[in-house]
Motif scaffolding. Structure first.
Motif, PDB file in Angstrom:
ATOM      1  N   THR A 252       0.838  -1.205   0.000  1.00  0.00           N
ATOM      2  CA  THR A 252       0.000   0.000   0.000  1.00  0.00           C
ATOM      3  C   THR A 252       0.873   1.254   0.000  1.00  0.00           C
ATOM      4  N   GLN A 253       1.862   1.304   0.896  1.00  0.00           N
ATOM      5  CA  GLN A 253       2.746   2.464   0.953  1.00  0.00           C
ATOM      6  C   GLN A 253       3.500   2.654  -0.360  1.00  0.00           C
ATOM      7  N   ALA A 254       3.961   1.561  -0.930  1.00  0.00           N
ATOM      8  CA  ALA A 254       4.725   1.641  -2.176  1.00  0.00           C
ATOM      9  C   ALA A 254       3.874   2.187  -3.315  1.00  0.00           C
ATOM     10  N   THR A 255       2.664   1.680  -3.447  1.00  0.00           N
ATOM     11  CA  THR A 255       1.790   2.100  -4.541  1.00  0.00           C
ATOM     12  C   THR A 255       1.367   3.552  -4.357  1.00  0.00           C
ATOM     13  N   GLU A 256       1.082   3.940  -3.127  1.00  0.00           N
ATOM     14  CA  GLU A 256       0.735   5.337  -2.855  1.00  0.00           C
ATOM     15  C   GLU A 256       1.936   6.254  -3.071  1.00  0.00           C
ATOM     16  N   LYS A 257       3.128   5.785  -2.718  1.00  0.00           N
ATOM     17  CA  LYS A 257       4.333   6.587  -2.918  1.00  0.00           C
ATOM     18  C   LYS A 257       4.595   6.794  -4.408  1.00  0.00           C
ATOM     19  N   LEU A 258       4.459   5.729  -5.201  1.00  0.00           N
ATOM     20  CA  LEU A 258       4.666   5.867  -6.639  1.00  0.00           C
ATOM     21  C   LEU A 258       3.657   6.830  -7.238  1.00  0.00           C
ATOM     22  N   ALA A 259       2.408   6.744  -6.808  1.00  0.00           N
ATOM     23  CA  ALA A 259       1.388   7.671  -7.288  1.00  0.00           C
ATOM     24  C   ALA A 259       1.744   9.110  -6.902  1.00  0.00           C
ATOM     25  N   ASP A 260       2.270   9.276  -5.709  1.00  0.00           N
ATOM     26  CA  ASP A 260       2.693  10.603  -5.242  1.00  0.00           C
ATOM     27  C   ASP A 260       3.831  11.144  -6.113  1.00  0.00           C
ATOM     28  N   TRP A 261       4.799  10.292  -6.433  1.00  0.00           N
ATOM     29  CA  TRP A 261       5.915  10.712  -7.282  1.00  0.00           C
ATOM     30  C   TRP A 261       5.426  11.101  -8.674  1.00  0.00           C
ATOM     31  N   ILE A 262       4.478  10.334  -9.185  1.00  0.00           N
ATOM     32  CA  ILE A 262       3.918  10.663 -10.500  1.00  0.00           C
ATOM     33  C   ILE A 262       3.226  12.014 -10.445  1.00  0.00           C
ATOM     34  N   GLY A 263       2.441  12.231  -9.398  1.00  0.00           N
ATOM     35  CA  GLY A 263       1.734  13.496  -9.239  1.00  0.00           C
ATOM     36  C   GLY A 263       2.658  14.689  -9.105  1.00  0.00           C
ATOM     37  N   ALA A 268       7.777  11.261 -15.899  1.00  0.00           N
ATOM     38  CA  ALA A 268       7.135  11.994 -16.990  1.00  0.00           C
ATOM     39  C   ALA A 268       5.764  11.414 -17.306  1.00  0.00           C
ATOM     40  N   GLY A 269       4.809  12.284 -17.621  1.00  0.00           N
ATOM     41  CA  GLY A 269       3.453  11.843 -17.899  1.00  0.00           C
ATOM     42  C   GLY A 269       3.334  10.951 -19.114  1.00  0.00           C
ATOM     43  N   ASP A 270       4.251  11.118 -20.081  1.00  0.00           N
ATOM     44  CA  ASP A 270       4.163  10.298 -21.295  1.00  0.00           C
ATOM     45  C   ASP A 270       4.888   8.964 -21.163  1.00  0.00           C
ATOM     46  N   SER A 271       5.427   8.690 -19.981  1.00  0.00           N
ATOM     47  CA  SER A 271       6.210   7.462 -19.812  1.00  0.00           C
ATOM     48  C   SER A 271       5.341   6.209 -19.838  1.00  0.00           C
ATOM     49  N   SER A 413      -1.960   2.510 -15.643  1.00  0.00           N
ATOM     50  CA  SER A 413      -3.161   3.205 -15.164  1.00  0.00           C
ATOM     51  C   SER A 413      -2.820   4.195 -14.065  1.00  0.00           C
ATOM     52  N   LEU A 414      -1.800   3.867 -13.283  1.00  0.00           N
ATOM     53  CA  LEU A 414      -1.371   4.779 -12.230  1.00  0.00           C
ATOM     54  C   LEU A 414      -0.741   6.031 -12.844  1.00  0.00           C
ATOM     55  N   VAL A 415       0.089   5.833 -13.868  1.00  0.00           N
ATOM     56  CA  VAL A 415       0.713   6.978 -14.546  1.00  0.00           C
ATOM     57  C   VAL A 415      -0.346   7.835 -15.234  1.00  0.00           C
ATOM     58  N   ASN A 416      -1.313   7.179 -15.872  1.00  0.00           N
ATOM     59  CA  ASN A 416      -2.385   7.909 -16.564  1.00  0.00           C
ATOM     60  C   ASN A 416      -3.400   8.499 -15.598  1.00  0.00           C
ATOM     61  N   GLU A 417      -3.278   8.144 -14.326  1.00  0.00           N
ATOM     62  CA  GLU A 417      -4.203   8.581 -13.284  1.00  0.00           C
ATOM     63  C   GLU A 417      -5.637   8.165 -13.585  1.00  0.00           C
TER      64      GLU A 417
END
Length: 442
Positions: A252-263, A268-271, A413-417
């Motif tokens: 959970t922490q890892a997935t939320e952290k990655l989402a935070d980094w993306i945000g 990069a958004g196009d990655s 999907s996480l990168v694309n939000e």
């Protein structure tokens, strides 16, 4: 006798595939005991299959091993047949059901690959040889996990069916010139790593080269899982020691952290649509200051990158994505299993391991201090530190068949939000549980 080398091309691969329809009903039977077993029916020839290029660290090391073997066995002709990875991966089950098989071959490790061959009796157990020749004392801990398989073909326990002699791992490559330009130093903790990410982003520089269309983003996610997890989590996730809930604290922490980094723009958004090749090229050309990826990039960076660069282990982690390299396996129908064991033994000798070390191949028994090139020595020392700490945690897509595609899709999907971290974890859990049930029948 001088070794001969041949390359099996597309025609051979096609011929093998054409026979598939006639062999799909054939399965091997498990081989009893803990040894390749029996006397050599052919004492004149050793046939070796591998898929390494002549220029690679492994290719150079195997060539050295062949030379040593020939010197010690002048009456034996060594026939080296170069395959492609895809040919061996796709056709191994078909080839190994027949009598015209290699004596020893390089093969991919894991439940869905070497594990399947072991469970079907297509490769011979090497447990007795491992004990007699000391392989089980040279290759230990998490490095040995990929060499052992149980009756169901699950890695980590049971007989030895394969022997690795090099390794691989995921770390952080960084552009030293960009770090110097912005007055930044190599981080040693996750907090310091995030400070570096923020410092670049605040200057309008996207800090991480990434690729969401292939494996790299999943490895970054797994680095974060390991930052919050422990060896028990790895054993539960990879080896099915216990059931695993993807909403555990670490995942959970890892997935939320990655989402935070993306945000925050650290990725990069196009990655989401970029490949590993796109990622690597963008780091090589100096677009991004950091790239989290595997030791397999080392040789290419050394050849192509014009800027000054270095490599460090993911800051603060005790566990890291990585494993042994591919395995030497002995087909159950091999005509020269004794010679095959002797060849495997040669590949673990200092003379061969030193070639791997010198060329950046991450030997399992090499001496890093003997490496003259600074970058190569640094990479090898970083890997050896992980091995000494028993820190290899394998790869995030390994546990079940088909999980790679699901992992890629969910993290895109996480990168694309388009999905929340909780929705991503739900998708991963469902695919994992289904794949595990297929493997272990639960």
């Amino acid at each position: 006798m001088k070794a001969t080398t041949t390359t099996r091309g597309a025609a051979a691969g096609t011929a093998l595939l054409l026979t598939a329809g006639f062999l799909t009903g054939c399965t091997g039977q498990p081989v009893a005991g803990g040894t390749a077993g029996g006397e050599d029916s052919d004492t004149d020839t050793l046939t070796v299959w591998h898929f390494e290029s002549e220029e690679s660290a492994m290719g150079q090391a195997w060539a050295t091993a062949v030379e040593i073997f020939e010197e010690e066995n002048p009456e034996v002709t060594v026939e080296v047949e170069k395959q492609t990875f895809e040919q061996i991966q796709k056709n191994a089950k078909i080839v190994l059901t027949g009598d015209d098989v290699p004596d020893v071959m390089e093969f991919n490790k894991g439940n869905a690959t070497a594990g399947q061959l072991a469970a079907q009796g297509l490769i011979a157990p090497l447990t007795d040889a491992a004990a007699e020749r000391g392989w089980d004392r040279t290759v230990t801990g998490s490095l040995a996990t990929t060499g052992r398989y149980d009756a169901d073909g699950l890695m980590g326990s049971g007989d030895w069916y394969g022997v690795p002699n090099y390794g691989e791992f995921v770390g952080v490559y960084y552009n030293k010139e960009m770090f110097a330009e912005y007055g930044l130093e190599e981080p040693t903790t996750l907090e310091e790593f995030e400070d570096v990410l923020a410092a670049f982003a605040n200057q309008g520089v996207t800090p991480l080269a990434e690729a969401g269309a292939e494996y790299p983003l999943g490895q970054l996610w797994y680095e974060l899982v390991l930052a919050y997890g422990d060896r028990q989590l790895v054993d539960d996730y990879q080896l099915f020691a216990n059931d695993i809930d993807f909403r555990n604290e670490a995942m959970t922490q890892a997935t939320e952290k990655l989402a935070d980094w993306i945000g925050k723009g650290y990725v990069a958004g196009d990655s989401a649509g970029l490949t590993a090749e796109d990622m690597g090229v963008s780091f090589i050309d100096g677009t991004y200051p950091m790239m989290v990826s595997g030791s397999w990039w080392f040789g290419r960076l050394a050849t192509e990158a014009k800027h000054d660069w270095g490599q460090f282990n993911f800051p603060g982690n005790e566990l890291h994505p990585g494993s042994s390299g591919n395995l030497w396996v002995v087909p159950a129908n091999a005509g020269s299993p004794g010679l095959a064991e002797e060849f495997i033994d040669v590949t673990l000798r200092p003379e061969v391991q030193e070639v791997l070390a010198r060329e950046g191949g991450l030997p399992v028994a090499g001496d890093a201090s003997a490496i003259e090139d600074e970058r190569t020595r640094e990479l090898t020392e970083n890997f050896q530190q992980i091995v000494e700490d028993d820190g290899l945690a394998f790869y995030p897509d390994w546990p079940v068949a088909g999980f790679y595609d699901v992992l890629v899709s969910e993290l895109q999907s996480l990168v694309n939000e388009s999905k929340t971290p909780d929705e991503v974890l739900t998708g991963l859990q469902e695919a994992y549980d289904e794949g595990k049930a297929d493997l272990v029948g639960e």
